[in-house]
Design a protein around this motif. Sequence first.
Motif, PDB file in Angstrom:
ATOM      1  N   GLU A  64     -12.769  34.696  -8.674  1.00 12.75           N
ATOM      2  CA  GLU A  64     -13.111  35.427  -9.906  1.00 12.75           C
ATOM      3  C   GLU A  64     -14.375  34.837 -10.537  1.00 12.75           C
ATOM      4  N   THR A  65     -14.426  33.507 -10.530  1.00 16.08           N
ATOM      5  CA  THR A  65     -15.616  32.849 -11.076  1.00 16.08           C
ATOM      6  C   THR A  65     -16.851  33.178 -10.245  1.00 16.08           C
ATOM      7  N   LEU A  66     -16.698  33.212  -8.930  1.00 20.36           N
ATOM      8  CA  LEU A  66     -17.801  33.551  -8.029  1.00 20.36           C
ATOM      9  C   LEU A  66     -18.337  34.949  -8.319  1.00 20.36           C
ATOM     10  N   LYS A  67     -17.415  35.919  -8.516  1.00 16.06           N
ATOM     11  CA  LYS A  67     -17.845  37.289  -8.841  1.00 16.06           C
ATOM     12  C   LYS A  67     -18.683  37.307 -10.107  1.00 16.06           C
ATOM     13  N   ALA A  68     -18.211  36.565 -11.130  1.00 14.51           N
ATOM     14  CA  ALA A  68     -18.931  36.539 -12.410  1.00 14.51           C
ATOM     15  C   ALA A  68     -20.310  35.888 -12.257  1.00 14.51           C
ATOM     16  N   ILE A  69     -20.378  34.830 -11.465  1.00 16.24           N
ATOM     17  CA  ILE A  69     -21.672  34.165 -11.243  1.00 16.24           C
ATOM     18  C   ILE A  69     -22.638  35.103 -10.531  1.00 16.24           C
ATOM     19  N   ARG A  70     -22.144  35.810  -9.527  1.00 20.75           N
ATOM     20  CA  ARG A  70     -23.015  36.718  -8.783  1.00 20.75           C
ATOM     21  C   ARG A  70     -23.525  37.861  -9.658  1.00 20.75           C
ATOM     22  N   GLU A  71     -22.684  38.342 -10.582  1.00 22.93           N
ATOM     23  CA  GLU A  71     -23.085  39.451 -11.453  1.00 22.93           C
ATOM     24  C   GLU A  71     -24.123  39.003 -12.485  1.00 22.93           C
ATOM     25  N   LYS A  72     -23.890  37.824 -13.085  1.00 27.44           N
ATOM     26  CA  LYS A  72     -24.741  37.382 -14.187  1.00 27.44           C
ATOM     27  C   LYS A  72     -25.904  36.490 -13.753  1.00 27.44           C
ATOM     28  N   TYR A  73     -25.722  35.719 -12.694  1.00 31.58           N
ATOM     29  CA  TYR A  73     -26.739  34.738 -12.280  1.00 31.58           C
ATOM     30  C   TYR A  73     -26.996  34.851 -10.774  1.00 31.58           C
ATOM     31  N   PRO A  74     -27.577  35.962 -10.348  1.00 32.37           N
ATOM     32  CA  PRO A  74     -27.728  36.225  -8.901  1.00 32.37           C
ATOM     33  C   PRO A  74     -28.618  35.222  -8.172  1.00 32.37           C
ATOM     34  N   ASP A  75     -29.494  34.513  -8.896  1.00 29.77           N
ATOM     35  CA  ASP A  75     -30.391  33.561  -8.239  1.00 29.77           C
ATOM     36  C   ASP A  75     -29.772  32.177  -8.060  1.00 29.77           C
ATOM     37  N   THR A  76     -28.608  31.942  -8.665  1.00 26.28           N
ATOM     38  CA  THR A  76     -27.947  30.643  -8.547  1.00 26.28           C
ATOM     39  C   THR A  76     -27.198  30.570  -7.226  1.00 26.28           C
ATOM     40  N   ARG A  77     -27.448  29.518  -6.466  1.00 24.42           N
ATOM     41  CA  ARG A  77     -26.774  29.349  -5.173  1.00 24.42           C
ATOM     42  C   ARG A  77     -25.356  28.813  -5.400  1.00 24.42           C
ATOM     43  N   VAL A  78     -24.418  29.192  -4.505  1.00 27.70           N
ATOM     44  CA  VAL A  78     -23.012  28.772  -4.639  1.00 27.70           C
ATOM     45  C   VAL A  78     -22.481  28.269  -3.298  1.00 27.70           C
ATOM     46  N   ILE A  79     -21.907  27.049  -3.317  1.00 26.14           N
ATOM     47  CA  ILE A  79     -21.157  26.540  -2.159  1.00 26.14           C
ATOM     48  C   ILE A  79     -19.682  26.510  -2.557  1.00 26.14           C
ATOM     49  N   PHE A  80     -18.848  27.203  -1.802  1.00 26.58           N
ATOM     50  CA  PHE A  80     -17.428  27.366  -2.119  1.00 26.58           C
ATOM     51  C   PHE A  80     -16.612  26.297  -1.389  1.00 26.58           C
ATOM     52  N   THR A  81     -15.652  25.691  -2.068  1.00 28.35           N
ATOM     53  CA  THR A  81     -14.788  24.690  -1.425  1.00 28.35           C
ATOM     54  C   THR A  81     -13.369  25.229  -1.334  1.00 28.35           C
ATOM     55  N   THR A  82     -12.773  25.072  -0.163  1.00 32.15           N
ATOM     56  CA  THR A  82     -11.409  25.575   0.081  1.00 32.15           C
ATOM     57  C   THR A  82     -10.595  24.491   0.792  1.00 32.15           C
ATOM     58  N   ALA A  83      -9.285  24.678   0.765  1.00 32.89           N
ATOM     59  CA  ALA A  83      -8.400  23.752   1.474  1.00 32.89           C
ATOM     60  C   ALA A  83      -8.668  23.832   2.970  1.00 32.89           C
ATOM     61  N   PHE A  84      -8.496  22.726   3.666  1.00 27.58           N
ATOM     62  CA  PHE A  84      -8.748  22.679   5.113  1.00 27.58           C
ATOM     63  C   PHE A  84      -7.876  23.706   5.837  1.00 27.58           C
ATOM     64  N   GLY A  85      -8.500  24.511   6.679  1.00 32.03           N
ATOM     65  CA  GLY A  85      -7.772  25.489   7.475  1.00 32.03           C
ATOM     66  C   GLY A  85      -7.670  26.857   6.847  1.00 32.03           C
ATOM     67  N   ASP A  86      -8.091  26.991   5.586  1.00 28.74           N
ATOM     68  CA  ASP A  86      -7.979  28.295   4.912  1.00 28.74           C
ATOM     69  C   ASP A  86      -9.234  29.127   5.201  1.00 28.74           C
ATOM     70  N   ASP A  87      -9.351  29.560   6.453  1.00 30.57           N
ATOM     71  CA  ASP A  87     -10.565  30.261   6.880  1.00 30.57           C
ATOM     72  C   ASP A  87     -10.675  31.651   6.267  1.00 30.57           C
ATOM     73  N   ASP A  88      -9.549  32.325   6.031  1.00 27.03           N
ATOM     74  CA  ASP A  88      -9.599  33.667   5.439  1.00 27.03           C
ATOM     75  C   ASP A  88     -10.237  33.619   4.050  1.00 27.03           C
ATOM     76  N   LEU A  89      -9.874  32.603   3.278  1.00 26.54           N
ATOM     77  CA  LEU A  89     -10.428  32.462   1.938  1.00 26.54           C
ATOM     78  C   LEU A  89     -11.916  32.131   2.007  1.00 26.54           C
ATOM     79  N   ALA A  90     -12.299  31.310   2.970  1.00 28.56           N
ATOM     80  CA  ALA A  90     -13.706  30.963   3.140  1.00 28.56           C
ATOM     81  C   ALA A  90     -14.537  32.198   3.467  1.00 28.56           C
ATOM     82  N   ILE A  91     -13.997  33.033   4.349  1.00 30.30           N
ATOM     83  CA  ILE A  91     -14.703  34.265   4.722  1.00 30.30           C
ATOM     84  C   ILE A  91     -14.805  35.198   3.527  1.00 30.30           C
ATOM     85  N   ARG A  92     -13.729  35.270   2.739  1.00 28.74           N
ATOM     86  CA  ARG A  92     -13.728  36.134   1.541  1.00 28.74           C
ATOM     87  C   ARG A  92     -14.802  35.664   0.552  1.00 28.74           C
ATOM     88  N   SER A  93     -14.984  34.344   0.425  1.00 28.15           N
ATOM     89  CA  SER A  93     -16.001  33.824  -0.495  1.00 28.15           C
ATOM     90  C   SER A  93     -17.407  34.218  -0.029  1.00 28.15           C
TER      91      SER A  93
END
Length: 457
Positions: A64-93
């Motif tokens: 949800e936070t990522l969506k808000a950042i992309r809408e309001k601050y499109p030039d800000t780069r984002v690296i997403f952190t997920t639990a080890f092995g949670d590849d579906d969530l990583a792909i979704r990010s």
Amino acid sequence: MTNAKILVVDDEKPLARLICKSLSMKGCAADMAHTGADALALLENQNYHLVILDFKMPGMDGLETLKAIREKYPDTRVIFTTAFGDDDLAIRSLELGADDFIHKPCDLKNLHFRIQKTLKFRSLEAEVETLRTQVHDPRAPFIAGSPEMLEVIQRIEQVAAAAAPVLICGETGTGKELVANAIHNSENNPRRGRPFISVNSAAISENLLESELFGHARGAFTGAVSEKHGLFEVADGGTLFLDEISSAPLSLQSKLLRVLDAGEFMRVGESRVRKVDVRILAATNRNLLEEVKNSRFRADLYHRLNVLQIELPPLRLRGADVLLLTDYFVDHFNKSTGRSVKLGRQARSALAAYPWPGNVRELKHCIESLVLLNRGGRIDLHDLPERVAGAAAAALNASFTDLKNRTIEKFERNYFVSLLNNASGNVSQAARIADMNRAYLIKKLKEYDIDPSEFKR
């Protein structure tokens, strides 16, 4: 990565502090937030180059936070952190706009590498966007606000759409190759995106210039161990820029005329006629009509090249452009050298007063030297080359009347050059445009040694 401003968003406070500390040791400015709402509040008030964003947090989760950042601050780069092995969530990010992801617990060395890679990619994106803008905007390569240069920029767009040759005239250092590039890269130019080849006729020996332009057959002369494609063939379909065309030997000028008239040439040592489709842009810092009168340049080639003409004004006639260029070069060399040198008021006035006989090139090299050699963080009058500081001293010692007369002379010369350019060298038409007596106009042109024939098209 050094000097980057990074926001770490993670509800695990010890981990967030550890990451921030490691980033500070790398020269970054790092802040922490422990909820998505806190992160968005910080982003609203400060500019961050990159956000390291965790998924599991109280309230708004990472997506949800990522969506808000992309809408309001499109030039800000984002690296997403997920639990080890949670590849579906990583792909979704990644689908929602994250630039990269990393599994927790994360290795700091790996995290630093991914941050550096992400920021580098962002820098390259910005550079590509800048270049794309320059390709589409004819004004982009030019630092100018004077009417004389704005007229040149307008003229570039006018001639870009044509197929006829263009003769670019101006003193050394005024930016003739920059104009040629702008013509080729204009959106109005149907050849844009095709080859642009530049050759300085004065920089190549007379014996080699013909081979360079037209190519040669194997065995055409000693050392010609294989056939060679000339620059006309390389530029086929595009544009060939012939700088310092007045230096081309007479023996070569007839062959250039044949290419201009029929699109035909022969390689050196070959009898086969070859065809090319190339637009010619030529430049000179000499008066080609004088060269023709002195039998150093063919009259027919001059008239063939001079179908369209762009006259570049010397820097001394561009008024406030001197200071615009000065500020640009100081900023440019500060960025390229990692410095923050400022320009003092007296130095600024002296630079504006100097006539710059070497034009923009001389100014650029002067500012580069001043920035590189400066040790105090400020360029003052005593830091300037003697020739520049001396011109300022002379100006300060001049009387009011002298300074007024110089200003009037500068304005009049500039005005008459622009007037004749608009009237294509027709003195009667120029007099009508200026609402001026023709005899008086002729007198003023003689006074300033301005030859109307140089502006005929």
